[in-house]
Motif scaffolding. Structure first.
Motif, PDB file in Angstrom:
ATOM      1  N   VAL A 114       0.863  -1.179   0.000  1.00  0.00           N
ATOM      2  CA  VAL A 114       0.000   0.000   0.000  1.00  0.00           C
ATOM      3  C   VAL A 114       0.900   1.229   0.000  1.00  0.00           C
ATOM      4  CG1 VAL A 114      -1.941  -1.118   1.168  1.00  0.00           C
ATOM      5  CG2 VAL A 114      -0.182   0.022   2.510  1.00  0.00           C
ATOM      6  N   LEU A 115       0.359   2.339  -0.426  1.00  0.00           N
ATOM      7  CA  LEU A 115       1.116   3.573  -0.510  1.00  0.00           C
ATOM      8  C   LEU A 115       1.225   4.222   0.870  1.00  0.00           C
ATOM      9  CD1 LEU A 115       2.511   5.632  -2.369  1.00  0.00           C
ATOM     10  CD2 LEU A 115       0.290   6.727  -2.640  1.00  0.00           C
ATOM     11  N   LEU A 116       2.418   4.676   1.224  1.00  0.00           N
ATOM     12  CA  LEU A 116       2.674   5.419   2.458  1.00  0.00           C
ATOM     13  C   LEU A 116       3.476   6.647   2.053  1.00  0.00           C
ATOM     14  CD1 LEU A 116       2.754   5.701   5.578  1.00  0.00           C
ATOM     15  CD2 LEU A 116       4.869   4.360   5.501  1.00  0.00           C
ATOM     16  N   GLN A 117       2.923   7.838   2.287  1.00  0.00           N
ATOM     17  CA  GLN A 117       3.599   9.063   1.880  1.00  0.00           C
ATOM     18  C   GLN A 117       3.757  10.002   3.056  1.00  0.00           C
ATOM     19  OE1 GLN A 117       0.900  10.355  -1.283  1.00  0.00           O
ATOM     20  NE2 GLN A 117       2.616  10.128  -2.700  1.00  0.00           N
ATOM     21  N   GLY A 118       4.772  10.821   3.000  1.00  0.00           N
ATOM     22  CA  GLY A 118       4.972  11.859   3.993  1.00  0.00           C
ATOM     23  C   GLY A 118       6.077  12.793   3.534  1.00  0.00           C
ATOM     24  N   ARG A 119       6.020  14.016   3.967  1.00  0.00           N
ATOM     25  CA  ARG A 119       7.048  14.982   3.607  1.00  0.00           C
ATOM     26  C   ARG A 119       8.119  15.008   4.690  1.00  0.00           C
ATOM     27  NH1 ARG A 119       6.069  17.936  -0.734  1.00  0.00           N
ATOM     28  NH2 ARG A 119       3.947  18.045  -1.493  1.00  0.00           N
ATOM     29  N   VAL A 120       9.361  15.048   4.262  1.00  0.00           N
ATOM     30  CA  VAL A 120      10.505  15.128   5.162  1.00  0.00           C
ATOM     31  C   VAL A 120      11.448  16.207   4.649  1.00  0.00           C
ATOM     32  CG1 VAL A 120      10.345  12.698   5.864  1.00  0.00           C
ATOM     33  CG2 VAL A 120      11.784  13.342   3.918  1.00  0.00           C
ATOM     34  N   SER A 121      12.407  16.581   5.468  1.00  0.00           N
ATOM     35  CA  SER A 121      13.385  17.577   5.045  1.00  0.00           C
ATOM     36  C   SER A 121      14.277  16.990   3.958  1.00  0.00           C
ATOM     37  CB  SER A 121      14.244  18.016   6.233  1.00  0.00           C
ATOM     38  OG  SER A 121      15.087  16.949   6.633  1.00  0.00           O
ATOM     39  N   PRO A 122      14.864  17.831   3.126  1.00  0.00           N
ATOM     40  CA  PRO A 122      15.785  17.325   2.101  1.00  0.00           C
ATOM     41  C   PRO A 122      16.950  16.540   2.711  1.00  0.00           C
ATOM     42  CG  PRO A 122      15.209  19.600   1.635  1.00  0.00           C
ATOM     43  CD  PRO A 122      14.645  19.275   2.985  1.00  0.00           C
ATOM     44  N   GLU A 123      17.406  16.964   3.877  1.00  0.00           N
ATOM     45  CA  GLU A 123      18.519  16.260   4.541  1.00  0.00           C
ATOM     46  C   GLU A 123      18.113  14.849   4.952  1.00  0.00           C
ATOM     47  OE1 GLU A 123      18.927  20.566   4.710  1.00  0.00           O
ATOM     48  OE2 GLU A 123      17.369  19.316   5.583  1.00  0.00           O
ATOM     49  N   THR A 124      16.899  14.712   5.481  1.00  0.00           N
ATOM     50  CA  THR A 124      16.409  13.390   5.880  1.00  0.00           C
ATOM     51  C   THR A 124      16.272  12.490   4.662  1.00  0.00           C
ATOM     52  OG1 THR A 124      15.249  14.293   7.795  1.00  0.00           O
ATOM     53  CG2 THR A 124      14.497  12.156   6.976  1.00  0.00           C
ATOM     54  N   ARG A 125      15.706  13.022   3.592  1.00  0.00           N
ATOM     55  CA  ARG A 125      15.574  12.237   2.359  1.00  0.00           C
ATOM     56  C   ARG A 125      16.930  11.778   1.852  1.00  0.00           C
ATOM     57  NH1 ARG A 125      13.632  15.259  -2.792  1.00  0.00           N
ATOM     58  NH2 ARG A 125      15.699  16.076  -2.458  1.00  0.00           N
ATOM     59  N   ASP A 126      17.918  12.684   1.862  1.00  0.00           N
ATOM     60  CA  ASP A 126      19.255  12.328   1.395  1.00  0.00           C
ATOM     61  C   ASP A 126      19.873  11.228   2.256  1.00  0.00           C
ATOM     62  OD1 ASP A 126      18.975  14.214  -0.606  1.00  0.00           O
ATOM     63  OD2 ASP A 126      20.226  15.728   0.412  1.00  0.00           O
ATOM     64  N   GLU A 127      19.671  11.295   3.574  1.00  0.00           N
ATOM     65  CA  GLU A 127      20.194  10.267   4.486  1.00  0.00           C
ATOM     66  C   GLU A 127      19.553   8.908   4.203  1.00  0.00           C
ATOM     67  OE1 GLU A 127      22.567  10.232   6.819  1.00  0.00           O
ATOM     68  OE2 GLU A 127      23.115  12.328   6.503  1.00  0.00           O
ATOM     69  N   VAL A 128      18.236   8.903   3.996  1.00  0.00           N
ATOM     70  CA  VAL A 128      17.530   7.648   3.722  1.00  0.00           C
ATOM     71  C   VAL A 128      17.980   7.071   2.382  1.00  0.00           C
ATOM     72  CG1 VAL A 128      15.267   6.618   3.251  1.00  0.00           C
ATOM     73  CG2 VAL A 128      15.557   8.170   5.189  1.00  0.00           C
ATOM     74  N   LYS A 129      18.068   7.928   1.364  1.00  0.00           N
ATOM     75  CA  LYS A 129      18.497   7.449   0.048  1.00  0.00           C
ATOM     76  C   LYS A 129      19.916   6.894   0.109  1.00  0.00           C
ATOM     77  CE  LYS A 129      17.377   9.818  -3.649  1.00  0.00           C
ATOM     78  NZ  LYS A 129      17.183  10.943  -4.598  1.00  0.00           N
ATOM     79  N   ALA A 130      20.804   7.553   0.852  1.00  0.00           N
ATOM     80  CA  ALA A 130      22.181   7.079   0.971  1.00  0.00           C
ATOM     81  C   ALA A 130      22.250   5.743   1.712  1.00  0.00           C
ATOM     82  CB  ALA A 130      23.041   8.123   1.676  1.00  0.00           C
ATOM     83  N   ALA A 131      21.475   5.617   2.778  1.00  0.00           N
ATOM     84  CA  ALA A 131      21.467   4.363   3.544  1.00  0.00           C
ATOM     85  C   ALA A 131      20.892   3.228   2.709  1.00  0.00           C
ATOM     86  CB  ALA A 131      20.666   4.541   4.836  1.00  0.00           C
ATOM     87  N   ALA A 132      19.845   3.508   1.936  1.00  0.00           N
ATOM     88  CA  ALA A 132      19.258   2.475   1.078  1.00  0.00           C
ATOM     89  C   ALA A 132      20.253   2.046   0.011  1.00  0.00           C
ATOM     90  CB  ALA A 132      17.971   2.992   0.437  1.00  0.00           C
ATOM     91  N   ALA A 133      20.930   3.022  -0.607  1.00  0.00           N
ATOM     92  CA  ALA A 133      21.918   2.700  -1.646  1.00  0.00           C
ATOM     93  C   ALA A 133      23.064   1.879  -1.067  1.00  0.00           C
ATOM     94  CB  ALA A 133      22.443   3.977  -2.288  1.00  0.00           C
ATOM     95  N   ALA A 134      23.545   2.281   0.121  1.00  0.00           N
ATOM     96  CA  ALA A 134      24.639   1.538   0.759  1.00  0.00           C
ATOM     97  C   ALA A 134      24.210   0.124   1.132  1.00  0.00           C
ATOM     98  CB  ALA A 134      25.129   2.284   1.994  1.00  0.00           C
ATOM     99  N   SER A 135      22.919  -0.048   1.435  1.00  0.00           N
ATOM    100  CA  SER A 135      22.391  -1.369   1.766  1.00  0.00           C
ATOM    101  C   SER A 135      22.086  -2.179   0.524  1.00  0.00           C
ATOM    102  CB  SER A 135      21.096  -1.222   2.596  1.00  0.00           C
ATOM    103  OG  SER A 135      21.349  -0.562   3.818  1.00  0.00           O
ATOM    104  N   GLY A 136      22.069  -1.528  -0.645  1.00  0.00           N
ATOM    105  CA  GLY A 136      21.776  -2.224  -1.893  1.00  0.00           C
ATOM    106  C   GLY A 136      20.309  -2.533  -2.085  1.00  0.00           C
ATOM    107  N   VAL A 137      19.439  -1.686  -1.492  1.00  0.00           N
ATOM    108  CA  VAL A 137      17.995  -1.909  -1.588  1.00  0.00           C
ATOM    109  C   VAL A 137      17.312  -0.618  -2.020  1.00  0.00           C
ATOM    110  CG1 VAL A 137      17.999  -3.734   0.161  1.00  0.00           C
ATOM    111  CG2 VAL A 137      17.620  -1.368   0.862  1.00  0.00           C
ATOM    112  N   THR A 138      16.049  -0.721  -2.406  1.00  0.00           N
ATOM    113  CA  THR A 138      15.273   0.461  -2.758  1.00  0.00           C
ATOM    114  C   THR A 138      14.936   1.238  -1.489  1.00  0.00           C
ATOM    115  OG1 THR A 138      13.149  -0.659  -2.545  1.00  0.00           O
ATOM    116  CG2 THR A 138      14.217  -0.720  -4.729  1.00  0.00           C
ATOM    117  N   VAL A 139      14.572   2.513  -1.672  1.00  0.00           N
ATOM    118  CA  VAL A 139      14.166   3.328  -0.526  1.00  0.00           C
ATOM    119  C   VAL A 139      12.945   2.711   0.144  1.00  0.00           C
ATOM    120  CG1 VAL A 139      13.205   5.578   0.134  1.00  0.00           C
ATOM    121  CG2 VAL A 139      15.175   5.472  -1.395  1.00  0.00           C
TER     122      VAL A 139
END
Length: 85
Positions: A17-42
């Motif tokens: 199911v869809l889960l949406q929410g707005r976060v700061s650009p810094e938080t988004r960048d941290e999540v995207k970096a952690a997902a990439a380092a883990s080798g998984v999608t956000v």
């Protein structure tokens, strides 16, 4: 064919199911970096992180409410209640 270089995903038949929410650009960048380092999608990263928190705490942990930004808030005086004529 090999999956080398591809990010891990959940099985195609897994319901989602869809889960949406707005976060700061810094938080988004941290999540995207952690997902990439883990080798998984956000999406997979967030789902795994939530599952880990629930596993560790028995449920999702509560967080503090956001502080009000009084410095950027307009002070609007209370007006007396008036009835329409």
């Amino acid at each position: 064919m090999t999956d080398t270089g591809r990010r891990a995903r959940r099985p195609d038949d897994a319901p989602t199911v869809l889960l949406q929410g707005r976060v700061s650009p810094e938080t988004r960048d941290e999540v995207k970096a952690a997902a990439a380092a883990s080798g998984v999608t956000v999406a997979y990263y967030l789902e795994a992180l939530i599952a880990k928190l629930i596993d560790e705490n028995g449920s999702m942990p509560l967080v503090d409410r956001p502080k009000r930004d009084r410095a950027n808030q307009l002070d609007i005086p209370q007006e007396a209640h008036t009835a329409a004529a």
